[in-house]
Design a protein around this motif. Structure first.
Motif, short mmCIF file in Angstrom:
data_model
loop_
_atom_site.label_atom_id
_atom_site.label_comp_id
_atom_site.label_asym_id
_atom_site.label_seq_id
_atom_site.Cartn_x
_atom_site.Cartn_y
_atom_site.Cartn_z
N TRP A 64 2.36 2.67 -3.28
CA TRP A 64 1.49 3.38 -4.20
C TRP A 64 1.44 4.87 -3.93
O TRP A 64 1.07 5.66 -4.81
CB TRP A 64 0.07 2.81 -4.14
CG TRP A 64 -0.06 1.54 -4.91
CD1 TRP A 64 0.07 0.27 -4.43
CD2 TRP A 64 -0.33 1.43 -6.30
NE1 TRP A 64 -0.10 -0.63 -5.45
CE2 TRP A 64 -0.36 0.06 -6.62
CE3 TRP A 64 -0.56 2.34 -7.32
CZ2 TRP A 64 -0.60 -0.42 -7.89
CZ3 TRP A 64 -0.79 1.86 -8.60
CH2 TRP A 64 -0.82 0.50 -8.88
N LEU A 79 3.86 5.58 -12.01
CA LEU A 79 2.41 5.45 -11.81
C LEU A 79 1.63 5.86 -13.05
O LEU A 79 0.53 5.35 -13.28
CB LEU A 79 1.98 6.29 -10.61
CG LEU A 79 2.39 5.79 -9.24
CD1 LEU A 79 1.96 6.77 -8.16
CD2 LEU A 79 1.82 4.40 -8.96
N ASP A 139 0.83 -1.21 0.00
CA ASP A 139 0.00 0.00 0.00
C ASP A 139 0.86 1.26 0.00
O ASP A 139 0.58 2.20 -0.73
CB ASP A 139 -0.94 0.00 1.22
CG ASP A 139 -2.00 -1.09 1.12
OD1 ASP A 139 -2.78 -1.05 0.16
OD2 ASP A 139 -2.01 -1.97 1.98
N TYR A 195 -4.17 5.02 -6.68
CA TYR A 195 -4.31 3.86 -5.80
C TYR A 195 -5.66 3.87 -5.10
O TYR A 195 -6.13 4.91 -4.64
CB TYR A 195 -3.19 3.86 -4.75
CG TYR A 195 -3.37 2.79 -3.71
CD1 TYR A 195 -3.22 1.45 -4.05
CD2 TYR A 195 -3.73 3.11 -2.41
CE1 TYR A 195 -3.39 0.45 -3.10
CE2 TYR A 195 -3.90 2.12 -1.46
CZ TYR A 195 -3.73 0.80 -1.81
OH TYR A 195 -3.91 -0.18 -0.88
N LYS A 196 -6.28 2.70 -5.04
CA LYS A 196 -7.54 2.53 -4.31
C LYS A 196 -7.34 1.35 -3.38
O LYS A 196 -7.09 0.23 -3.82
CB LYS A 196 -8.69 2.26 -5.27
CG LYS A 196 -10.04 2.13 -4.57
CD LYS A 196 -11.15 2.01 -5.60
CE LYS A 196 -12.51 2.01 -4.99
NZ LYS A 196 -12.84 1.00 -4.06
N SER A 197 -7.45 1.60 -2.09
CA SER A 197 -7.25 0.55 -1.09
C SER A 197 -8.29 -0.55 -1.25
O SER A 197 -9.45 -0.29 -1.58
CB SER A 197 -7.35 1.15 0.32
OG SER A 197 -7.28 0.12 1.28
N THR A 224 -1.99 6.53 -12.65
CA THR A 224 -2.79 5.53 -11.94
C THR A 224 -2.98 5.99 -10.50
O THR A 224 -2.03 6.39 -9.84
CB THR A 224 -2.10 4.16 -11.95
OG1 THR A 224 -1.87 3.77 -13.30
CG2 THR A 224 -2.95 3.11 -11.25
#
Length: 156
Positions: A72, A140, A69, A145-147, A143
């Motif tokens: 990202w 990236l 995580d 990041y989505k948890s 892009t």
């Protein structure tokens, strides 16, 4: 590393399965593609690697980390230092038992020195941090990041 360390490592190497030893042959071929069959066999049969292995970038996973995580949202780095005899499978009895050895202690000290030297460089050369951030954003490529943790259960 002394003779006692090599003899210690050899006992672990001797306990490996044929499949683990075959994997070492494949790895030696990858790291030394120009070497002949005899040299490949020699490299694969060493209880401790003689040289630093080349850095190879691959799409294949080479291990796991706890920084997925974090990586990202900010640049991250990882150092991998051999702390066990060649071919020692992760999470095996050999891997665990080797943790008390001089080989493991020397490897851990090497990793610690590498991390400390890197931190020093980052603290004394702030432009390295700026370069890392720019490279991170380029990698990236927009892009976001989505948890995977649902928002309703995520700690606030």
């Amino acid at each position: 590393m002394n003779q006692a360390d090599l003899e210690y490592a050899q006992r672990y190497y001797d306990s490996l399965t044929p499949a683990s030893k075959e994997a070492l042959i494949n790895r030696a071929q990858q790291f030394a593609p120009e070497a002949g069959a005899k040299e490949i066999q020699r490299l694969a049969s060493l209880p401790i690697a003689e040289q630093v292995q080349p850095l190879i970038f691959s799409e294949e996973t080479s291990g796991s980390t706890d920084v997925g995580d974090v990586s990202w949202v900010c640049p991250t780095a990882q150092v991998m230092v051999g702390c066990e005899p060649q071919g020692t499978p992760p999470h095996s009895w050999q891997w665990v038992a080797n943790g008390k050895s001089n080989i493991a202690h020397e490897g851990l000290l090497s990793a610690g020195k590498t991390i400390a030297a890197t931190a020093y460089d980052l603290l004394t050369e702030p432009e390295l941090i700026a370069q890392a951030k720019a490279e991170h954003q380029k990698t990236l490529n927009g892009t976001v990041y989505k948890s995977a943790i649902p928002a309703e259960v995520s700690p606030k």
